[in-house]
Design a protein around this motif. Structure first.
Motif, mmCIF file in Angstrom:
data_model
loop_
_atom_site.group_PDB
_atom_site.id
_atom_site.type_symbol
_atom_site.label_atom_id
_atom_site.label_comp_id
_atom_site.label_asym_id
_atom_site.label_seq_id
_atom_site.Cartn_x
_atom_site.Cartn_y
_atom_site.Cartn_z
ATOM 1 N N GLY A 87 0.677 -1.274 0.001
ATOM 2 C CA GLY A 87 -0.195 -0.273 -0.086
ATOM 3 C C GLY A 87 0.913 1.070 -0.050
ATOM 4 N N ILE A 88 2.150 1.104 -0.200
ATOM 5 C CA ILE A 88 2.728 2.439 -0.205
ATOM 6 C C ILE A 88 2.415 3.382 -1.159
ATOM 7 N N LEU A 89 2.192 3.053 -2.347
ATOM 8 C CA LEU A 89 1.763 4.175 -3.281
ATOM 9 C C LEU A 89 0.415 4.715 -3.045
ATOM 10 N N SER A 90 -0.276 3.872 -2.345
ATOM 11 C CA SER A 90 -1.667 4.352 -1.959
ATOM 12 C C SER A 90 -1.460 5.500 -1.150
ATOM 13 N N MET A 91 -0.737 5.209 -0.353
ATOM 14 C CA MET A 91 -0.429 6.152 1.000
ATOM 15 C C MET A 91 0.061 7.394 0.592
ATOM 16 N N PHE A 92 0.986 7.169 -0.295
ATOM 17 C CA PHE A 92 1.808 8.719 -0.895
ATOM 18 C C PHE A 92 0.564 9.327 -1.463
ATOM 19 N N ALA A 93 -0.194 8.741 -2.269
ATOM 20 C CA ALA A 93 -1.290 9.390 -2.935
ATOM 21 C C ALA A 93 -2.354 10.018 -1.869
#
Length: 360
Positions: A87-93
């Motif tokens: 979920g790292i990219l989702s959290m960046f977003a």
């Protein structure tokens, strides 16, 4: 070559409970019923794979910067993260101001992703969904998204065929003025000197404790090697093989053949061709590039090396012509088949040959 070459086959990891077609099944049943495609998804449930990707700072910081430095593109938008992993990219977003993020993954890593999102107090923005993109609908009646983000690239760019899923998601959910993160991808080729490694990994089979095992050498030659190439080994310039526009690419575009022309930068020998890729976030305020070039910092993708059956003595300024053809595997579309033609006529040697390689 530096380090040790990777096998391109991903080892399957089986958790105590597995999901098959969206349903929980016991270990024995999962083991019996799973196909090679199921093992592909199951392997991504193992934390070690995600640890390697997260520790790849070139990869991860490129995506972080694409969001953090371009909040004007993200504020109030709906984002779809395809193959979300932890979920790292989702959290960046979410931290960049996204109104809603739908994070999809088919593997059991989603259970960890949900907890990670909750632990970071972003679960009011990020919804983690388990399933195959091609088989689900987005919740909340969502029909279109503003941004699709994915780290879809495999070895030699196209290995594992995740680009197929990105194309499907784009065609189904991306709004007419939506953004792909990243939105361009290029594949490059160059030639290297690599005598010592070739002797150790390829020609070693000619005499194994006094026995001729050349038959195994042929197998070794047919498989490209994923490994880190020392930039000092590069003998030629590089040539672009393909430039992919993620807004227009189709599944059919994965099958292609392109001519290349390499020019020697010094007098040396050529033992192998090397392929790597770059991706770009061109819609950002300033273009952000993630590259796996051997002349750049290390990434977990490394480079892909294709050893030639014969070495070539080449002089500075001489040209190596060839054709590089790629197609999905005939047995499994996640694999790749390559045909490489070489046409070289130099002062000290010549070669006209064709070799086939299979990435499994």
């Amino acid at each position: 070559m530096e380090g040790q070459g990777d096998s391109v086959m991903t080892e399957s990891k089986n958790p105590s409970k597995s999901m098959l077609n969206g349903n929980p099944v016991a270990d024995g049943d999962a083991e019996k019923d799973m196909t090679s495609k199921d093992y592909y998804f199951d392997s991504y449930a193992h934390f070690g794979i995600h640890e390697e990707m997260l520790k790849d700072t070139v990869r991860t910081l490129a995506y972080r910067d694409a969001f953090a430095m371009n909040e004007h593109l993200i504020q109030g938008k709906v984002v779809l993260d395809v193959g979300c992993g932890t979920g790292i990219l989702s959290m960046f977003a979410a931290r960049a101001g996204a109104k809603k993020v739908y994070a999809i993954d088919c593997s059991n890593i989603v259970h960890s992703a949900r907890q990670i999102v909750k632990d970071n107090k972003l679960d009011h923005i990020v919804t983690v969904i388990q399933g195959k993109v091609e088989e689900l609908e987005l919740p909340d009646g969502c029909q279109k998204v503003d941004i699709i983000v994915s780290e879809w690239m495999g070895y030699c760019l196209l290995y594992e065929a995740m680009i197929d899923t990105i194309i499907y998601a784009r065609d189904k959910w991306l709004a007419p003025d939506g953004i792909m993160f990243p939105d361009r991808a290029q594949m490059y080729i160059c030639a290297i000197e690599d005598r010592d490694y070739k002797e150790d990994k390829i020609n070693w089979w000619k005499n194994v404790y006094g026995f001729d095992m050349t038959h195994m050498r042929n197998h070794a030659l047919s498989e490209p090697l994923v490994d880190t190439v020392d930039a000092r080994q590069i003998v030629t310039n590089h040539s672009m093989l393909i430039d992919i526009d993620m807004y227009k690419v189709t599944v059919a575009n994965k099958t292609f053949g392109v001519d290349f022309d390499l020019v020697a930068k010094r007098d040396d020998y050529i033992h192998a061709l090397v392929v790597w890729f770059s991706v770009d976030f061109t819609r950002c305020h300033r273009n952000i590039r993630l590259t796996t070039s051997p002349e750049s910092d290390y990434t977990h993708w490394k480079q892909t090396v294709f050893y030639l059956d014969r070495y070539l003595p080449i002089k500075r300024g001489e040209r190596l012509f060839g054709k590089f053809a790629v197609s999905p595997g005939k047995q499994n579309v996640r694999d790749l088949d390559f045909d490489v033609e070489i046409n070289f006529q130099g002062q000290h040697g010549y070669l006209h040959s064709k070799q086939s390689f299979k990435m499994r």
